[in-house]
Design a protein around this motif. Structure first.
Motif, PDB file in Angstrom:
ATOM      1  N   ASN A 197       0.832  -1.206   0.000  1.00 31.54           N
ATOM      2  CA  ASN A 197       0.000   0.000   0.000  1.00 31.54           C
ATOM      3  C   ASN A 197       0.863   1.251   0.000  1.00 31.54           C
ATOM      4  N   TYR A 205      -6.084  -4.179  -0.325  1.00 28.23           N
ATOM      5  CA  TYR A 205      -5.285  -3.387  -1.273  1.00 28.23           C
ATOM      6  C   TYR A 205      -6.170  -2.551  -2.199  1.00 28.23           C
ATOM      7  N   SER A 252      -4.911   2.346   6.251  1.00 27.62           N
ATOM      8  CA  SER A 252      -3.955   1.547   5.508  1.00 27.62           C
ATOM      9  C   SER A 252      -2.523   2.039   5.358  1.00 27.62           C
ATOM     10  N   ASP A 253      -2.250   3.312   5.287  1.00 27.79           N
ATOM     11  CA  ASP A 253      -0.934   3.705   4.776  1.00 27.79           C
ATOM     12  C   ASP A 253       0.063   4.266   5.780  1.00 27.79           C
TER      13      ASP A 253
END
Lengths: 646, 251
Positions: A121, A420, A438-439
């Motif tokens: 990611n 993803y 997520s990141d």
């Protein structure tokens, strides 16, 4: 610390594409399914929130041909809280010829996050960063420029390069207005139907898939149903669970929390960014905290007096009696260490009794040397609006007296779990921007939030949404489906329930109490005893809330306190989950500092063997503890090391 | 600067809805800390009202940092109050004195219909923007950001206009309720950038026409808007708008 239990295998698939890291995104784009342009117009997509992620997604999807309904709680899409971001946006353009690359941006970001994010990611984020700058310039975003007409850059924490693009101290405003202008064009063309002052109250799930939402109109209280083939949640972060934060007053967790209650996993909820440079709290009446951009640490030097309890005016404290502690402890990064490190050190010097200001809960951020070196006009050009803002709030002139700053809750790295493709574990529910987890791992680097919001909206979702719609070929649902009846009834019942408590205590009093528990026990430093206390205190407070809160007015009118009552009710559930998440993670990493897990120098000590994992919590029912699921993080390209900024 | 609490008398506009008649309601607060923001003072008043089981005063607010443009109060007859270049949310009580009487009213303009108390509907601004306040560029087909150099002074000027927060103080302060400063700021921003050039004429005409359609008045150079603007947008924006419009309709 006690050895963690053996976790069951993770039930969900993160859908990380196979192949080498550098080729994952391009090969994924080549392999994902497409939706025929003529068929796109047959699909309805709901976008909740119109900040950077939401506005960019809504505009981009409309351009592709989807029918988009966009929702925001503000009176205009342009007021989403992305507007308040100050400092800048990162990209790996290497315009400065200082050796930047996609790899370096990826590496800094994953290291900055203390190795608690997925490699794939983060790499994709770095990869699309350059497209974002191109896109924004094409929209007419007036980024700062050099005399030759090319774009200017500055440095941000956690990086030894100048890769941050900016528009004075109002970068978020300019990027959001760019995205809003594209959204406005899509509204004009009829491809986006915009619903302002309309709040998402529930997610409608049919046969396990997200099929629509229930909303409440904030002007007339009307409850409405909206069916769609996919729902995109772009609703930002939940820092307001701490009551005092740099978030806008209306920022909240409600939409995300309602999705969680309908089955979406909540990942790493405790991962909170406490930003080191905010204007300190001045009194009990305070309603919010104001950030002073991290970019100020390019030129401002952070210090406290060497002696405890030194009450002299800062300008009277001679050089040799000042402790520029970040420069002393971290000579290679100096004042530009990442946010979590800067915040923790500010707390440490204040705990030692060397804090400044009336409360002793502040440190100096001093521009004296920069003004001497570059002249006042150069400093004013870079930071003028921030200096003005500081003076308006504190009544002090930072050109003459050092700023007083202290850490404050700013951003939440945790959020709904996504794969993803940015899809949650509820098929059809996508989560973008700060609302997902997520990141950024356990700590976000400065100028990376704007990057992620726009990456998700402009350059990820347009591809991955098509993959879902083409692969799933969702069946049309009707708003008369019984699942809509049920969800709508639950919302109406909840409105009535809140209005009918008619208790003795105001909503704000509860929110403030919750915030204090969170800040004291789930804040900059956490330990087992404190977290356990927080859990029981929040649980008791929540019970009391539903018995004794006073919600004024009625439902069918503009009623801001009724909106607020819902949001605080959800924060009272979320806060407990955050404490439980922090309790279960018996290591320190990034913004999560467990007193029990530190290096001899007092830095965060990770336990990669047991905790290089995502904690994803599943809702199991009202007043029941959430079930913990654990996704392993696999690092094939970076070597996990103790983060060092020395 | 004193840290003593102040007594403040308030005259606040109350109006249940667009169809009902509004009135000023009097309140006296004797515990106003001078370091409070103006909106924190209203928060406190609302807490006190709710403790007495009365309906709180509705007002729009969000970021409380002067950037989102939500807050919209006419304070003592001035949009956003007496402090220059300051949105109501950044105004602090230290700017007032013990014993002061302060009147608080909503933005008043035909194009901003009343919702409740101090809350009005500013969606007309969104429609002006949708009429042409953009560059038609699709996601994904932009050239490299440095492909077109832009002289620094032009970029800076565009940025000066781009800082508009869309609050509507220009309209509220204008005797004609004109939205020329708001509309002119966007037209001028894009007129100073090469990216705005292809749609320059179309944009000026579309936005000006929409502004008129929404029921905003014309500009007759009172310059009140510039004085009230919390981010200091210059009225050269209006001159530029007129120039752009004339060039578009005459060519």
């Amino acid at each position: 610390m006690e050895v963690p239990k053996n976790y069951k295998p993770f039930k969900w698939d993160s859908h990380i594409p196979p192949g080498p890291l550098k080729e994952k995104w391009s090969s994924h784009k080549n392999n994902i399914k497409l939706v025929n342009p003529n068929n796109k117009r047959k699909h309805n997509v709901i976008v909740v929130g119109t900040g950077l992620a939401g506005a960019s997604a809504a505009a981009s999807l409309a351009e592709l041909g989807y029918n988009v309904k966009a929702f925001c709680i503000q009176d205009s899409a342009r007021r989403a809280h992305s507007i308040a971001a100050q400092g800048g946006i990162n990209a790996a353009k290497n315009y400065q010829n200082d050796g930047d690359s996609v790899w370096r941006l990826f590496y800094d970001t994953i290291k900055g996050g203390d190795y608690r994010a997925r490699e794939a990611n983060v790499y994709r984020l770095a990869e699309v960063s350059n497209n974002i700058i191109d896109q924004c310039v094409a929209q007419g975003v007036p980024f700062a420029r050099e005399y030759g007409g090319t774009l200017a850059n500055r440095s941000f924490g956690g990086a030894q390069l100048s890769r941050t693009f900016y528009a004075r101290g109002q970068t978020g405003q300019q990027l959001l207005l760019g995205a809003y202008s594209s959204l406005s064009q899509a509204i004009q063309s009829g491809k986006v139907q915009m619903y302002a002052r309309e709040e998402m109250m529930d997610l409608v799930v049919i046969d396990g898939k997200a099929k629509g939402i229930i909303t409440r109109n904030l002007v007339n209280g009307k409850i409405k149903r909206h069916a769609a083939d996919a729902v995109l949640l772009c609703t930002g972060g939940y820092g307001n669970v701490y009551y005092l934060s740099t978030n806008a007053k209306n920022s909240n967790v409600t939409a995300a929390w309602r999705c969680h209650k309908r089955g979406a996993l909540f990942a790493n909820p405790n991962f909170t960014q406490i930003h080191p440079t905010c204007i300190p709290v001045s009194g009990e009446y305070q309603s919010k905290l104001t950030l002073m951009s991290e970019s100020l640490r390019n030129d401002g030097r952070v210090w406290v007096p060497k002696a405890k309890g030194d009450k002299r005016h800062p300008n009277e404290i001679p050089e040799e009696e000042r402790d520029y502690y970040l420069e002393r402890i971290y000579p290679s990064f100096g004042n530009l260490v990442p946010r979590d490190v800067a915040s923790r050190n500010a707390k440490n010097v204040c705990d030692e009794g060397r804090g400044v200001g009336e409360s002793g809960l502040a440190v100096y951020l001093d521009f004296r040397d920069a003004i001497k070196r570059d002249g006042q006009s150069t400093i004013a050009e870079k930071y003028g609006n921030l200096f003005e803002m500081y003076e308006k709030i504190t009544g002090e002139n930072p050109y003459e007296v050092p700023m007083r700053i202290f850490p404050a809750v700013h951003y939440t790295m945790g959020g709904l779990w996504v794969d993803y493709n940015l899809m949650s574990n509820v098929p059809g529910l996508f989560v973008l921007g700060e609302a997902n987890f997520s990141d950024h791992g356990a700590n976000r680097l400065g100028a990376s939030a704007l990057m992620q919001g726009l990456a998700d909206g402009y350059f990820v979702i347009p591809y991955t949404l098509g993959n879902y719609i083409a692969g799933d070929n969702p069946e049309k649902v009707d708003e008369s489906h019984e699942a809509f009846d049920k969800a709508e009834k639950e919302v109406v019942d909840e409105v009535n329930k809140l209005l009918n408590v008619k208790g003795e205590k105001t909503i704000l009093a509860y929110h403030r109490e919750l915030g204090k528990i969170m800040w004291d026990k789930v804040g900059m430093a956490r330990d087992e005893a404190g977290l356990k206390e927080a859990i029981s205190q929040i649980s008791a407070l929540r019970k009391e809330y539903w018995e004794n809160v006073f919600v004024p007015g009625e439902s069918a009118t503009y009623n801001k306190y009724l909106e607020y009552a819902f949001r605080v009710a959800d924060f009272l559930e979320l806060g407990e989950l955050m404490a439980r998440d922090a309790l279960e993670r018996r290591e320190s990493c990034g913004g999560h500092f467990r007193e029990e897990s530190q290096t001899p120098e007092g830095e965060a000590k990770r336990d990669d063997e047991n905790y290089a994992k995502v904690f994803a919590w599943e809702y199991t029912g009202p007043e029941k503890p959430q079930e913990l699921h654990v996704e392993d993080l696999v690092f094939e390209n970076v070597k996990l090391t103790q983060r060092s900024y020395k | 600067m004193s840290n003593e609490n102040m007594t403040i008398h308030l005259k606040v506009w109350r109006q249940k809805g667009p169809e009902t008649k509004g009135f000023f309601e009097d309140h006296t607060m004797d515990d106003v800390n001078p370091h409070m923001s103006f909106l924190e003072m209203l928060d406190l008043l609302n807490e006190q009202l709710m403790e007495q089981r009365k309906e709180p005063i509705e007002f729009d607010h969000d970021c409380r940092e002067g950037i989102c443009g939500s807050c919209n109060l006419v304070i003592n007859g001035m949009a956003h109050g007496p402090e220059l270049r300051t949105a109501a949310c950044q105004l602090h009580m230290r700017k007032f004195s013990d014993g002061d009487t302060i009147t608080i009213e909503p933005w008043r303009a035909r194009a901003f219909p009343m919702i409740k108390d101090l809350v009005v509907d500013r969606s007309a601004f969104d429609r002006i923007m949708a009429a042409g306040g953009y560059v038609s560029v699709k996601t994904g087909n932009a050239p490299d950001a440095n492909a077109i150099p832009i002289p620094k002074h032009e970029a800076d000027l565009a940025m000066d206009y781009a800082t508009c927060i869309g609050c509507g103080a220009c309209v509220a302060s204008c005797p004609n309720s004109s939205a020329s400063l708001f509309t002119g700021a966007k037209i001028s921003q894009l007129a100073h950038l090469p990216q705005g050039a292809p749609e320059r004429k179309k944009r000026a005409v579309a936005m000006v026409n929409q502004m008129e359609k929404e029921g905003f008045g014309d500009c007759s150079n009172f310059q009140e808007c510039e004085a009230a603007c919390p981010v200091g947008i210059s009225i050269t924006a209006i001159a530029e708008m007129r120039k752009e419009y004339m060039k578009a309709v005459l060519s």
